[in-house]
Design a protein around this motif. Sequence first.
Motif, PDB file in Angstrom:
ATOM      1  N   TYR A  26      -7.870  -7.828  -3.188  1.00 64.11           N
ATOM      2  CA  TYR A  26      -8.853  -6.361  -3.330  1.00 64.11           C
ATOM      3  C   TYR A  26      -8.685  -5.603  -2.346  1.00 64.11           C
ATOM      4  CZ  TYR A  26     -11.276  -8.853  -7.447  1.00 64.11           C
ATOM      5  OH  TYR A  26     -11.632  -9.213  -8.550  1.00 64.11           O
ATOM      6  N   GLU A  27      -8.450  -5.934  -1.004  1.00 65.58           N
ATOM      7  CA  GLU A  27      -8.198  -5.230   0.288  1.00 65.58           C
ATOM      8  C   GLU A  27      -7.105  -4.286  -0.105  1.00 65.58           C
ATOM      9  OE1 GLU A  27      -8.839  -8.286   0.287  1.00 65.58           O
ATOM     10  OE2 GLU A  27     -10.536  -8.620   1.525  1.00 65.58           O
ATOM     11  N   ASP A  28      -5.983  -4.840  -0.507  1.00 68.10           N
ATOM     12  CA  ASP A  28      -4.605  -4.234  -0.518  1.00 68.10           C
ATOM     13  C   ASP A  28      -4.828  -3.220  -1.781  1.00 68.10           C
ATOM     14  OD1 ASP A  28      -3.506  -5.304   1.555  1.00 68.10           O
ATOM     15  OD2 ASP A  28      -2.447  -7.077   0.371  1.00 68.10           O
ATOM     16  N   LEU A  29      -5.376  -3.582  -2.956  1.00 70.19           N
ATOM     17  CA  LEU A  29      -5.671  -2.800  -4.109  1.00 70.19           C
ATOM     18  C   LEU A  29      -6.564  -1.712  -3.864  1.00 70.19           C
ATOM     19  CD1 LEU A  29      -5.122  -2.329  -7.006  1.00 70.19           C
ATOM     20  CD2 LEU A  29      -7.139  -3.848  -7.464  1.00 70.19           C
ATOM     21  N   PHE A  30      -7.544  -1.900  -2.965  1.00 68.12           N
ATOM     22  CA  PHE A  30      -8.277  -0.622  -2.471  1.00 68.12           C
ATOM     23  C   PHE A  30      -7.698   0.342  -1.471  1.00 68.12           C
ATOM     24  CE2 PHE A  30     -11.664   1.305  -0.014  1.00 68.12           C
ATOM     25  CZ  PHE A  30     -12.617   1.705  -0.801  1.00 68.12           C
ATOM     26  N   ALA A  31      -7.176  -0.213  -0.657  1.00 72.26           N
ATOM     27  CA  ALA A  31      -6.481   0.499   0.445  1.00 72.26           C
ATOM     28  C   ALA A  31      -5.199   1.564  -0.528  1.00 72.26           C
ATOM     29  CB  ALA A  31      -5.780  -0.307   1.491  1.00 72.26           C
ATOM     30  N   THR A  32      -4.497   0.906  -1.436  1.00 70.05           N
ATOM     31  CA  THR A  32      -3.440   1.595  -2.154  1.00 70.05           C
ATOM     32  C   THR A  32      -4.128   2.647  -3.228  1.00 70.05           C
ATOM     33  OG1 THR A  32      -2.155  -0.415  -2.090  1.00 70.05           O
ATOM     34  CG2 THR A  32      -1.505   1.205  -3.563  1.00 70.05           C
ATOM     35  N   PHE A  33      -5.339   2.334  -3.526  1.00 72.45           N
ATOM     36  CA  PHE A  33      -5.859   3.525  -4.307  1.00 72.45           C
ATOM     37  C   PHE A  33      -6.589   4.508  -3.642  1.00 72.45           C
ATOM     38  CE2 PHE A  33      -7.372   0.513  -8.499  1.00 72.45           C
ATOM     39  CZ  PHE A  33      -5.859   0.694  -8.706  1.00 72.45           C
ATOM     40  N   THR A  62       0.952  -1.167  -0.045  1.00 71.89           N
ATOM     41  CA  THR A  62       0.077   0.070  -0.140  1.00 71.89           C
ATOM     42  C   THR A  62       0.725   1.238   0.005  1.00 71.89           C
ATOM     43  OG1 THR A  62      -0.161   0.363   2.312  1.00 71.89           O
ATOM     44  CG2 THR A  62      -1.684  -1.198   1.219  1.00 71.89           C
ATOM     45  N   ASP A  63       2.133   1.035  -0.049  1.00 71.03           N
ATOM     46  CA  ASP A  63       3.357   2.394   0.059  1.00 71.03           C
ATOM     47  C   ASP A  63       2.878   3.050  -1.524  1.00 71.03           C
ATOM     48  OD1 ASP A  63       3.535   2.021   2.452  1.00 71.03           O
ATOM     49  OD2 ASP A  63       5.872   1.671   2.128  1.00 71.03           O
ATOM     50  N   ILE A  64       3.148   4.114  -1.709  1.00 70.03           N
ATOM     51  CA  ILE A  64       3.537   4.700  -2.864  1.00 70.03           C
ATOM     52  C   ILE A  64       4.508   5.724  -3.018  1.00 70.03           C
ATOM     53  CG2 ILE A  64       2.361   6.310  -4.535  1.00 70.03           C
ATOM     54  CD1 ILE A  64      -0.558   5.442  -3.315  1.00 70.03           C
ATOM     55  N   ILE A  65       5.191   5.812  -4.024  1.00 68.13           N
ATOM     56  CA  ILE A  65       6.155   6.606  -4.347  1.00 68.13           C
ATOM     57  C   ILE A  65       5.974   7.498  -5.711  1.00 68.13           C
ATOM     58  CG2 ILE A  65       8.167   5.428  -2.983  1.00 68.13           C
ATOM     59  CD1 ILE A  65       9.208   4.561  -5.743  1.00 68.13           C
ATOM     60  N   PHE A  90       3.082   0.084  -4.646  1.00 67.87           N
ATOM     61  CA  PHE A  90       3.517  -1.522  -4.227  1.00 67.87           C
ATOM     62  C   PHE A  90       2.074  -2.061  -3.821  1.00 67.87           C
ATOM     63  CE2 PHE A  90       7.111   1.400  -3.693  1.00 67.87           C
ATOM     64  CZ  PHE A  90       8.064   0.534  -4.317  1.00 67.87           C
ATOM     65  N   LEU A  91       1.782  -3.137  -4.233  1.00 68.50           N
ATOM     66  CA  LEU A  91       0.572  -3.779  -4.195  1.00 68.50           C
ATOM     67  C   LEU A  91       0.643  -5.009  -3.701  1.00 68.50           C
ATOM     68  CD1 LEU A  91      -1.408  -2.996  -7.775  1.00 68.50           C
ATOM     69  CD2 LEU A  91      -1.533  -1.893  -5.382  1.00 68.50           C
TER      70      LEU A  91
END
Length: 439
Positions: free
Chosen positions: A297-304, A270-273, A286-287
């Motif tokens: 889906y949970e990690d994808l949603f949180a990252t989005f 769920t981090d984003i650079i 980072f998915l």
Amino acid sequence: MDYDYEIVYKKGKLNQNADALSRLIQDNNNEISYNDFMNKYESKSIQSSSNIQEKLGDLFEAPPNHSLVHCVSQDFEMGKGIALIFKTRFGQVDELKSQNKTVGQVAYISDQNRRIYYLITKALFFQKRTYQTVFKALMNLKILCQQNNESHLAFPRISCGLDNLYWPKIFDMIKYIFHDSSISITIYNLPDEHSKNFVYSIDDEDLTFENFKGFHQREVKIPKPKVVNTPISNIKTFIIPMSCDYSISNKFLDFIKTHFTDLPENPKVTDIIAKKLTHQFIFVLFLKEYNDQSVTYEDLFATFVNLRLMLNFNNIKKFTIPNIALFKNNSIIREDTFFSLLYFLFRDFEYEILCDERINVSDENLIKEILFENHDSPLAGHQGFERTYEKIKKFYFLDNMKDPIRKYIRRCKICQKSKTDFKHNKSPMIITTTSTKLC
């Protein structure tokens, strides 16, 4: 023993000599709660206030007897939007930080003959404000202004710029809190030739995974995302999915290493650079931990959700992202659900799907050839819908892809003849006579 006197408690006032018990500061915030406001707001029963007006004009041209108000984060990183203008004009950031105010409180400085109030509505600059924190800060602003004997305040349209909160709701909040106050409030709104085209964002408080599941299960018809075949170098804002192990199997790894010289060694899911280039903005999501895993889906949603915050902060309303459902090992992610998730979180954005490996086909004759090649040919082997669909979507993008594939297979005579009949017909029951004698 009886005493011949009576104890009488009299209500004291702040900063005057009185009984200690009567000088306890009353918490007026409890008189008006956010839930009370929401009940009024949803029932549309908030009345207009004669002391509050909105006008077109420049906030910084307000009369000198008007104290100014705007929202900031607790870290006072005022690097964009109107916050940057406040920082440039009035400075004194060290003085603001020394007051040690937290989220929901109000810091202020003096400039010439007026005060500048800073509503602290979030902890860090890249986070999103919520209606609750704005409400709490406005309540504390009211108390502080009464103590400072303020008579006039000048606001911008707080929290509806980079944060994209719904301005009519914020405006009703101000009217609800200050309706019984003698303070005159003027809200300045710069004229904007594009204001008629402005789309208010969806309520970020509703962006939860549980709400998404309900949204998707209702089978809401969503618009088909635009699919583009564009070189990465020509994409203005590009979203790149990545695993935390920087797997060489990811086709974007070389591109990332070319533009990022300081990649984090141990990123977390769920981090984003982000990297801002001369003509391009790149976000790396980072998915998942390892490339051979599937994204959940949970990690994808949180990252989005984090991506949405960062896009709003950088005032970005258009981006391009690869079709994550087509990535190798992402067996859990289905394409229709991926598109539904994108629409749920970014329906107030303009987004495109990068389709650098698939061909967008619209010609009916060509579609028939593709269906024949992937279903009827000897190598295809007349597979069922799921296998045929998975095979075709790796190389082609058809309009309403599932429907033509399903119809084609249903009309295939060979499939209908060789189709296994799973219906079990029971043999007719044979009625026998019941024995009446022991054998």
